[in-house]
Design a protein around this motif. Sequence first.
Motif, PDB file in Angstrom:
ATOM      1  N   PRO A 105       0.786  -1.233   0.000  1.00  0.00           N
ATOM      2  CA  PRO A 105       0.000   0.000   0.000  1.00  0.00           C
ATOM      3  C   PRO A 105       0.821   1.287   0.000  1.00  0.00           C
ATOM      4  N   VAL A 106       2.082   1.246   0.435  1.00  0.00           N
ATOM      5  CA  VAL A 106       2.896   2.460   0.491  1.00  0.00           C
ATOM      6  C   VAL A 106       3.954   2.398  -0.605  1.00  0.00           C
ATOM      7  N   VAL A 107       3.804   3.268  -1.587  1.00  0.00           N
ATOM      8  CA  VAL A 107       4.758   3.322  -2.693  1.00  0.00           C
ATOM      9  C   VAL A 107       5.235   4.760  -2.835  1.00  0.00           C
ATOM     10  N   ARG A 108       6.551   4.934  -2.830  1.00  0.00           N
ATOM     11  CA  ARG A 108       7.160   6.234  -3.114  1.00  0.00           C
ATOM     12  C   ARG A 108       7.567   6.234  -4.574  1.00  0.00           C
ATOM     13  N   VAL A 109       7.318   7.342  -5.228  1.00  0.00           N
ATOM     14  CA  VAL A 109       7.615   7.478  -6.648  1.00  0.00           C
ATOM     15  C   VAL A 109       8.679   8.559  -6.799  1.00  0.00           C
ATOM     16  N   HIS A 110       9.809   8.177  -7.362  1.00  0.00           N
ATOM     17  CA  HIS A 110      10.871   9.144  -7.642  1.00  0.00           C
ATOM     18  C   HIS A 110      10.992   9.242  -9.160  1.00  0.00           C
ATOM     19  N   TYR A 111      10.926  10.467  -9.661  1.00  0.00           N
ATOM     20  CA  TYR A 111      10.990  10.709 -11.103  1.00  0.00           C
ATOM     21  C   TYR A 111      12.117  11.699 -11.393  1.00  0.00           C
ATOM     22  N   ARG A 112      12.858  11.432 -12.447  1.00  0.00           N
ATOM     23  CA  ARG A 112      13.914  12.334 -12.895  1.00  0.00           C
ATOM     24  C   ARG A 112      13.881  12.376 -14.415  1.00  0.00           C
ATOM     25  N   ARG A 113      13.768  13.594 -14.959  1.00  0.00           N
ATOM     26  CA  ARG A 113      13.879  13.779 -16.403  1.00  0.00           C
ATOM     27  C   ARG A 113      15.159  14.555 -16.646  1.00  0.00           C
ATOM     28  N   LEU A 122      14.979  17.635 -14.093  1.00  0.00           N
ATOM     29  CA  LEU A 122      13.829  17.892 -13.236  1.00  0.00           C
ATOM     30  C   LEU A 122      13.607  16.663 -12.379  1.00  0.00           C
ATOM     31  N   VAL A 123      13.252  16.864 -11.101  1.00  0.00           N
ATOM     32  CA  VAL A 123      13.010  15.734 -10.211  1.00  0.00           C
ATOM     33  C   VAL A 123      11.716  15.939  -9.418  1.00  0.00           C
ATOM     34  N   ALA A 124      11.072  14.834  -9.117  1.00  0.00           N
ATOM     35  CA  ALA A 124       9.889  14.820  -8.254  1.00  0.00           C
ATOM     36  C   ALA A 124       9.970  13.578  -7.397  1.00  0.00           C
ATOM     37  N   ASP A 125       9.522  13.691  -6.160  1.00  0.00           N
ATOM     38  CA  ASP A 125       9.493  12.563  -5.239  1.00  0.00           C
ATOM     39  C   ASP A 125       8.184  12.668  -4.466  1.00  0.00           C
ATOM     40  N   VAL A 126       7.261  11.749  -4.713  1.00  0.00           N
ATOM     41  CA  VAL A 126       5.931  11.811  -4.115  1.00  0.00           C
ATOM     42  C   VAL A 126       5.470  10.419  -3.699  1.00  0.00           C
ATOM     43  N   ALA A 127       4.479  10.397  -2.831  1.00  0.00           N
ATOM     44  CA  ALA A 127       3.807   9.141  -2.503  1.00  0.00           C
ATOM     45  C   ALA A 127       2.779   8.872  -3.589  1.00  0.00           C
ATOM     46  N   ALA A 128       2.656   7.632  -4.003  1.00  0.00           N
ATOM     47  CA  ALA A 128       1.677   7.286  -5.034  1.00  0.00           C
ATOM     48  C   ALA A 128       0.269   7.681  -4.603  1.00  0.00           C
ATOM     49  N   ALA A 129      -0.010   7.604  -3.306  1.00  0.00           N
ATOM     50  CA  ALA A 129      -1.337   7.956  -2.796  1.00  0.00           C
ATOM     51  C   ALA A 129      -1.665   9.433  -2.988  1.00  0.00           C
ATOM     52  N   ASP A 130      -0.651  10.271  -3.175  1.00  0.00           N
ATOM     53  CA  ASP A 130      -0.865  11.703  -3.377  1.00  0.00           C
ATOM     54  C   ASP A 130      -1.070  12.074  -4.840  1.00  0.00           C
ATOM     55  N   LEU A 131      -0.957  11.110  -5.731  1.00  0.00           N
ATOM     56  CA  LEU A 131      -1.163  11.345  -7.158  1.00  0.00           C
ATOM     57  C   LEU A 131      -2.652  11.238  -7.491  1.00  0.00           C
ATOM     58  N   PRO A 132      -3.065  11.801  -8.633  1.00  0.00           N
ATOM     59  CA  PRO A 132      -4.449  11.599  -9.062  1.00  0.00           C
ATOM     60  C   PRO A 132      -4.738  10.096  -9.174  1.00  0.00           C
ATOM     61  N   ALA A 182      -5.984   8.036 -11.373  1.00  0.00           N
ATOM     62  CA  ALA A 182      -5.549   7.316 -12.577  1.00  0.00           C
ATOM     63  C   ALA A 182      -4.044   7.085 -12.565  1.00  0.00           C
ATOM     64  N   ASP A 183      -3.282   8.076 -12.082  1.00  0.00           N
ATOM     65  CA  ASP A 183      -1.825   7.923 -12.014  1.00  0.00           C
ATOM     66  C   ASP A 183      -1.428   6.926 -10.932  1.00  0.00           C
ATOM     67  N   ALA A 184      -2.117   6.959  -9.786  1.00  0.00           N
ATOM     68  CA  ALA A 184      -1.844   5.984  -8.724  1.00  0.00           C
ATOM     69  C   ALA A 184      -2.134   4.571  -9.228  1.00  0.00           C
ATOM     70  N   GLN A 185      -3.158   4.422 -10.055  1.00  0.00           N
ATOM     71  CA  GLN A 185      -3.483   3.119 -10.628  1.00  0.00           C
ATOM     72  C   GLN A 185      -2.380   2.666 -11.595  1.00  0.00           C
ATOM     73  N   ARG A 230       2.761   7.376 -20.177  1.00  0.00           N
ATOM     74  CA  ARG A 230       2.911   8.791 -20.544  1.00  0.00           C
ATOM     75  C   ARG A 230       2.095   9.750 -19.671  1.00  0.00           C
ATOM     76  N   PRO A 231       0.810   9.468 -19.370  1.00  0.00           N
ATOM     77  CA  PRO A 231       0.073  10.398 -18.497  1.00  0.00           C
ATOM     78  C   PRO A 231       0.688  10.516 -17.099  1.00  0.00           C
ATOM     79  N   LEU A 232       1.183   9.418 -16.551  1.00  0.00           N
ATOM     80  CA  LEU A 232       1.852   9.451 -15.249  1.00  0.00           C
ATOM     81  C   LEU A 232       3.078  10.350 -15.313  1.00  0.00           C
ATOM     82  N   LEU A 233       3.901  10.183 -16.339  1.00  0.00           N
ATOM     83  CA  LEU A 233       5.102  11.006 -16.455  1.00  0.00           C
ATOM     84  C   LEU A 233       4.749  12.481 -16.637  1.00  0.00           C
ATOM     85  N   ALA A 234       3.665  12.766 -17.344  1.00  0.00           N
ATOM     86  CA  ALA A 234       3.233  14.156 -17.507  1.00  0.00           C
ATOM     87  C   ALA A 234       2.839  14.754 -16.154  1.00  0.00           C
ATOM     88  N   SER A 235       2.131  13.995 -15.335  1.00  0.00           N
ATOM     89  CA  SER A 235       1.762  14.477 -13.993  1.00  0.00           C
ATOM     90  C   SER A 235       2.993  14.702 -13.124  1.00  0.00           C
TER      91      SER A 235
END
Length: 100
Positions: free
Chosen positions: A4-12, A21-31, A33-36, A85-90
């Motif tokens: 249930p707890v997933v951290r998402v780290h993104y770097r472009r 560019l970097v982002a670090d968020v909890a999957a639960a904090d995403l919209p 559709a993106d969490a799915q 692609r939609p997840l990466l855009a978010s």
Amino acid sequence: MSDPVVRVHYRRSGGIAGLALVADVAAADLPPADAQTVAGLVDHPPAPAPQGRVPDEFTHELTLRTGSGEQAYVWGDTQVPDEVRPLLASLRALAAPSPR
């Protein structure tokens, strides 16, 4: 999702300017559709991207951290699976420039 707890780290990175560019968020904090999408990546990873890159394209690094480990993906712009692609855009919208 098995964990249930997933951290998402993104770097472009890459591109002509080379700005990361970097982002670090909890999957639960995403919209939802993106969490799915994140849940799908954790439970059913996509096939590896084909090798080869286009010069000056962006590189997208996505790391999913769970209590049981982490999964890392690296795609060039032309290799990103359509369903991701939609997840990466978010994540890009949430990202901030990375200090050098």
